[in-house]
Enzyme design. Structure first.
Site: not given
Ligand code: SF4
Ligand code: FE
Length: 484
Positions: A98, A189, A290, A294, A445
């Protein structure tokens, strides 16, 4: 734009109050547990300065006309939204971790359109303040932690009904010059890779939750902010010597619990304060962006995992077995399905009133819902192909031992001509992505990041157009005339 080295230097100047293993950290940027995640963010600077990736990694700012890092850009077209997903896939491929910078990017775009609409309808002055802040972020090429998730206490109770009022982040005092903030943000994060924090409300608030309807930005080392570093599976391998057992030699990610202990925010840094009726849009848009993200980052990391599985099969001498080929095909199919969702919700994006483009929210939620499933199946197939040695293999120290090492070299070798060390490295990488430190960023996640699966199902229900679908059925069944 900053270089990766300038970014590192800029972090060393930040005086974070951060804790790990019960101790306050002195030099966060150079701590061996934290450094891999800072390396991952540094990659977003390095790639932006590389002519091969410049087109994807940079954009022309609609605020200044200057070339900026795409991670600080307000999307100006559906093409920008697509480029964002492609950029995330690229950085995922290069880091297998990430890289943290997207939460800020997604927060900028959500706050931009919502503050514009708030000002237009309520006559507030938040949008100009926000754009002033963003212009500084763009000019100085900053990393911003987009902070949404509150600890939430008893999940059945509204923020103002909690036994402890701080379980949702809130305005505890309003002053002439600004506001005082108490509360916390969980799972943050990249908190210690960031220059600034951009705080947003965690859910749609009602009139009784006005104190919790707050959005602001503040420097990461503002007095009263405390960071507690989150543990990851196998994380202390980062403290060991050697580069085999960590699996990923350079990169990682991290999360922190960020505590706000009476933090003062001046009014020019406040972008919402009490306008509860706009919290739903802000949460929905940030989450939507968001969930789109992904469809890029997890796909890039998935590319590395698929490559590692295929490489491990080759090292084991089984790459031509038909069941292995079929498993690799399945992994690619699942990974590209996620990418298709990321591209689809981007290509169907539309301009909001501020001019900033928003993804198709239904498709972004479908994207993330698939992400809660497919990386698990991709991981399962990778573990199947890797074999049991991935979790029974001795340590690098044993492999390097003058007496024991030669035995391991002999008995852990695979196909002839493949150095045993290469085989071990590949298995450790698969372990890292499926069970180890990077499994936070890839597996778990995928489940909970950008909202747990149920959050997407609520949005899918809301955005799914069920009334329209029922009408279509009534027309086809001869119950109703088609009047459209
Ligand atoms: Fe970016 Fe993915 Fe990390 Fe979110 S999980 S910050 S989208 S890399
Ligand atoms: Fe995430």
């Amino acid at each position: 734009m900053l270089t990766a080295e300038q970014y590192l230097e800029s972090l060393r100047r930040i005086k974070y109050r951060a804790y790990l293993f019960g101790e306050q950290l002195e030099n966060v940027a150079d701590h061996p547990m934290v450094r891999p995640s800072i390396n991952a963010v540094a990659k977003t600077y390095e790639l932006a300065g590389d002519p091969r990736y410049e087109k994807l990694m940079t954009a022309e700012s609609n605020l200044s006309g200057k070339k900026i890092n795409r991670f600080t850009h307000l999307h100006q077209s559906a093409g920008d939204l697509i480029d964002k997903v492609k950029m995330q896939r690229l950085v995922g491929q290069k880091t297998a971790a990430c890289f943290q910078r997207c939460v800020g990017l997604d927060a900028f775009n959500a706050v931009d359109s919502v503050t514009y609409e708030m000002d237009r309808e309520l006559g507030t002055g938040y949008h100009v303040r926000f754009r002033n802040f963003l212009q500084r972020v763009q000019n100085e090429d900053l990393v911003v932690d987009g902070a949404m998730t509150d600890p939430k206490g008893d999940r059945s109770l509204r923020p103002s009904r909690q036994a402890d009022p701080d379980l949702f982040l809130r305005v505890s005092e309003k002053r002439k010059d600004g506001i005082i903030i108490r509360g916390a943000k969980a799972h943050q994060t990249g908190a210690l890779s960031s220059h600034e924090i951009l705080v947003m409300p965690t859910l749609a608030m009602g009139p009784e939750d006005e104190d919790y309807s707050v959005c602001f930005a503040t420097p990461a080392d503002t007095a009263g902010i405390i960071y507690v570093y989150g543990r990851q599976s196998c994380d202390t391998r980062k403290l060991e010597e050697g580069t085999i057992d960590v699996g990923n030699c350079r990169y990682g990610g991290h999360e922190c619990l960020v505590i706000f202990e009476d933090v003062f925010i001046p009014w020019e840094r406040v972008f919402m304060c009490g306008e509860h009726q706009y919290t739903a849009a802000l949460v929905e848009r940030f989450a939507g962006y968001h969930r789109q993200s992904y469809g890029g980052c997890k796909v890039g990391v998935g590319d590395v995992l698929i490559g590692a599985a295929a490489q491990a099969a080759e090292y084991n001498g089984i790459s031509n077995a038909s069941h292995i080929k079929d498993k690799i095909i399945e992994m690619i199919h699942l990974n590209e399905t996620l990418y298709s969702c990321g591209i689809a919700c981007s290509s169907q994006g539309c301009a909001t009133a501020s001019g900033t483009y928003l993804i198709d929210l239904l498709l972004a939620n479908v994207c993330k819902q698939n992400v809660t499933r497919f990386p698990y199946e991709i991981s399962r197939l990778a573990e199947d192909i890797a074999g049991g040695l991935m979790v029974t293999m001795p340590s690098e120290q044993d492999f390097r031992h003058p007496e024991i090492g030669p035995y391991l070299e002999k008995y852990l070798q695979g196909a002839e001509g493949v150095p045993t060390e290469h085989r071990l490295r590949m298995l450790r990488l698969i372990e890292n992505l499926t069970l180890g430190a990077a499994a936070v960023g890839y597996r778990t996640e995928s489940m909970h990041g950008a909202g747990s699966p149920q959050a997407q199902r609520i949005m899918i229900r809301r955005q799914g157009g069920l009334d329209q679908k029922k009408k279509l059925a009534r027309v086809i069944a001869g119950i109703e005339e088609d009047r459209e």
